[in-house]
Write a protein that holds these residues in place. Structure first.
Motif, PDB file in Angstrom:
ATOM      1  N   THR A 160      78.624  51.108  13.868  1.00  0.00           N
ATOM      2  CA  THR A 160      79.612  51.660  14.777  1.00  0.00           C
ATOM      3  C   THR A 160      78.953  52.716  15.646  1.00  0.00           C
ATOM      4  O   THR A 160      78.246  53.587  15.140  1.00  0.00           O
ATOM      5  CB  THR A 160      80.780  52.292  14.003  1.00  0.00           C
ATOM      6  N   TYR A 161      79.190  52.615  16.948  1.00  0.00           N
ATOM      7  CA  TYR A 161      78.627  53.569  17.897  1.00  0.00           C
ATOM      8  C   TYR A 161      79.741  54.074  18.797  1.00  0.00           C
ATOM      9  O   TYR A 161      80.671  53.340  19.133  1.00  0.00           O
ATOM     10  CB  TYR A 161      77.555  52.900  18.764  1.00  0.00           C
ATOM     11  N   TYR A 162      79.632  55.332  19.209  1.00  0.00           N
ATOM     12  CA  TYR A 162      80.585  55.942  20.126  1.00  0.00           C
ATOM     13  C   TYR A 162      79.843  56.412  21.365  1.00  0.00           C
ATOM     14  O   TYR A 162      78.711  56.914  21.270  1.00  0.00           O
ATOM     15  CB  TYR A 162      81.289  57.133  19.464  1.00  0.00           C
ATOM     16  N   THR A 171      80.637  57.805  25.774  1.00  0.00           N
ATOM     17  CA  THR A 171      81.572  58.182  26.825  1.00  0.00           C
ATOM     18  C   THR A 171      81.021  57.712  28.161  1.00  0.00           C
ATOM     19  O   THR A 171      79.822  57.841  28.422  1.00  0.00           O
ATOM     20  CB  THR A 171      81.764  59.713  26.852  1.00  0.00           C
ATOM     21  N   GLU A 220      74.403  56.276  23.282  1.00  0.00           N
ATOM     22  CA  GLU A 220      75.521  56.593  22.390  1.00  0.00           C
ATOM     23  C   GLU A 220      75.403  58.031  21.921  1.00  0.00           C
ATOM     24  O   GLU A 220      74.390  58.691  22.153  1.00  0.00           O
ATOM     25  CB  GLU A 220      75.605  55.582  21.239  1.00  0.00           C
ATOM     26  N   GLU A 221      76.441  58.551  21.288  1.00  0.00           N
ATOM     27  CA  GLU A 221      76.546  59.977  20.980  1.00  0.00           C
ATOM     28  C   GLU A 221      75.434  60.514  20.081  1.00  0.00           C
ATOM     29  O   GLU A 221      75.132  61.707  20.119  1.00  0.00           O
ATOM     30  CB  GLU A 221      77.912  60.280  20.357  1.00  0.00           C
ATOM     31  N   ARG A 272      86.222  57.423  26.288  1.00  0.00           N
ATOM     32  CA  ARG A 272      85.361  57.364  25.106  1.00  0.00           C
ATOM     33  C   ARG A 272      85.575  55.997  24.461  1.00  0.00           C
ATOM     34  O   ARG A 272      86.711  55.545  24.328  1.00  0.00           O
ATOM     35  CB  ARG A 272      85.717  58.473  24.126  1.00  0.00           C
ATOM     36  N   PHE A 273      84.489  55.365  24.058  1.00  0.00           N
ATOM     37  CA  PHE A 273      84.541  54.006  23.544  1.00  0.00           C
ATOM     38  C   PHE A 273      83.915  53.906  22.162  1.00  0.00           C
ATOM     39  O   PHE A 273      83.028  54.688  21.811  1.00  0.00           O
ATOM     40  CB  PHE A 273      83.795  53.062  24.497  1.00  0.00           C
ATOM     41  N   ARG A 274      84.391  52.928  21.403  1.00  0.00           N
ATOM     42  CA  ARG A 274      83.815  52.601  20.099  1.00  0.00           C
ATOM     43  C   ARG A 274      83.266  51.180  20.189  1.00  0.00           C
ATOM     44  O   ARG A 274      83.966  50.251  20.583  1.00  0.00           O
ATOM     45  CB  ARG A 274      84.861  52.678  18.997  1.00  0.00           C
ATOM     46  N   ASP A 310      86.175  48.974  22.022  1.00  0.00           N
ATOM     47  CA  ASP A 310      87.526  49.519  22.172  1.00  0.00           C
ATOM     48  C   ASP A 310      87.484  50.874  22.879  1.00  0.00           C
ATOM     49  O   ASP A 310      86.599  51.681  22.588  1.00  0.00           O
ATOM     50  CB  ASP A 310      88.185  49.709  20.796  1.00  0.00           C
ATOM     51  N   LYS A 311      88.458  51.087  23.742  1.00  0.00           N
ATOM     52  CA  LYS A 311      88.579  52.388  24.398  1.00  0.00           C
ATOM     53  C   LYS A 311      89.374  53.297  23.465  1.00  0.00           C
ATOM     54  O   LYS A 311      90.482  52.961  23.049  1.00  0.00           O
ATOM     55  CB  LYS A 311      89.278  52.244  25.741  1.00  0.00           C
ATOM     56  N   MET A 312      88.799  54.443  23.137  1.00  0.00           N
ATOM     57  CA  MET A 312      89.441  55.379  22.211  1.00  0.00           C
ATOM     58  C   MET A 312      90.346  56.362  22.956  1.00  0.00           C
ATOM     59  O   MET A 312      91.366  56.753  22.455  1.00  0.00           O
ATOM     60  CB  MET A 312      88.385  56.155  21.419  1.00  0.00           C
TER      61      MET A 312
END
Length: 73
Positions: A3-5, A7, A30-31, A55-57, A70-72
């Motif tokens: 899993t990556y986050y 923006t 990614e973050e 912010r996306f996952r 997915d857009k968070m």
């Protein structure tokens, strides 16, 4: 599964680059600082009249295939 986050904040003009035939992928940071390549076709559904912001996952399986984006917020 990984899993990556990340923006993104692109205006509408910048988003036009996502639709050019020669641009089939983008590299995001990614973050945690890892660079990840994402097919532009997966970002296109999130483009609005104001651009692409939020912010996306990103979920990637062990074979490095995109499972979901997915857009968070």
């Amino acid at each position: 599964m990984h899993t990556y986050y990340f923006t993104l904040s692109l205006n509408y003009e910048q988003c036009r680059q996502l639709y050019l035939p020669e641009n089939n992928a983008v590299v995001i940071l990614e973050e945690q600082g890892k660079r990840i390549q994402i097919p532009t076709k997966n970002l296109r559904p999130f483009v609005s009249q104001t651009g692409l912001k939020g912010r996306f996952r990103l979920l990637i399986n062990n074979d490095k295939k995109l499972v979901s984006l997915d857009k968070m917020s």
